[in-house]
Motif scaffolding. Sequence first.
Motif, PDB file in Angstrom:
ATOM      1  N   TRP A  61       7.966  -0.014 -10.678  1.00 25.46           N
ATOM      2  CA  TRP A  61       7.972  -0.990  -9.009  1.00 25.46           C
ATOM      3  C   TRP A  61       8.481  -1.476  -7.876  1.00 25.46           C
ATOM      4  O   TRP A  61       9.801  -2.242  -8.608  1.00 25.46           O
ATOM      5  N   ARG A 108       2.802   1.286   6.673  1.00 25.34           N
ATOM      6  CA  ARG A 108       1.473   0.840   5.855  1.00 25.34           C
ATOM      7  C   ARG A 108       0.497   0.375   6.612  1.00 25.34           C
ATOM      8  O   ARG A 108      -0.048   1.501   6.032  1.00 25.34           O
ATOM      9  N   TYR A 119       0.925   0.993  -2.876  1.00 20.98           N
ATOM     10  CA  TYR A 119      -0.275   0.500  -4.288  1.00 20.98           C
ATOM     11  C   TYR A 119      -0.587  -0.774  -3.954  1.00 20.98           C
ATOM     12  O   TYR A 119       0.132  -1.430  -3.505  1.00 20.98           O
ATOM     13  N   ARG A 120      -2.013  -0.827  -4.175  1.00 18.54           N
ATOM     14  CA  ARG A 120      -2.337  -2.375  -4.169  1.00 18.54           C
ATOM     15  C   ARG A 120      -2.766  -2.141  -5.147  1.00 18.54           C
ATOM     16  O   ARG A 120      -3.600  -1.854  -5.628  1.00 18.54           O
ATOM     17  N   LEU A 121      -2.262  -3.150  -7.027  1.00 13.03           N
ATOM     18  CA  LEU A 121      -2.827  -2.988  -7.667  1.00 13.03           C
ATOM     19  C   LEU A 121      -4.186  -3.823  -8.279  1.00 13.03           C
ATOM     20  O   LEU A 121      -4.558  -5.024  -7.024  1.00 13.03           O
ATOM     21  N   PRO A 155       1.358  -5.357  -1.344  1.00  8.02           N
ATOM     22  CA  PRO A 155       1.629  -3.376  -1.743  1.00  8.02           C
ATOM     23  C   PRO A 155       2.782  -3.780  -2.606  1.00  8.02           C
ATOM     24  O   PRO A 155       3.468  -4.687  -2.337  1.00  8.02           O
ATOM     25  N   TYR A 165       5.513  -0.058  -4.018  1.00  6.12           N
ATOM     26  CA  TYR A 165       5.782   1.302  -3.971  1.00  6.12           C
ATOM     27  C   TYR A 165       6.801   1.311  -5.635  1.00  6.12           C
ATOM     28  O   TYR A 165       7.272   1.185  -5.953  1.00  6.12           O
ATOM     29  N   LYS A 166       6.513   3.340  -5.544  1.00  5.81           N
ATOM     30  CA  LYS A 166       6.603   3.424  -7.114  1.00  5.81           C
ATOM     31  C   LYS A 166       8.028   3.693  -6.484  1.00  5.81           C
ATOM     32  O   LYS A 166       8.484   4.569  -5.742  1.00  5.81           O
TER      33      LYS A 166
END
Length: 62
Positions: free
Chosen positions: A4, A25, A34-36, A42, A44-45
């Motif tokens: 991440w 965004r 993504y927001r876990l 936020p 990012y992968k």
Amino acid sequence: MTEWMTPEELARLTGHDLKSLANLRSAKRRFPFYRLQGSRKPLYKREEIDAIIEASRIEVRP
């Protein structure tokens, strides 16, 4: 295992400033994020970002 990236790491990698990344965004453009669950930050992968950068490659003539 997924690596991440934080917005700060993405900013360093791409040269975008944090405000530009926030605007992207908000518009849901350029970099998927993504927001876990339970977090507002936020993420990012890394593999997705690398794929986007590679797909943006422009071939030049020698």
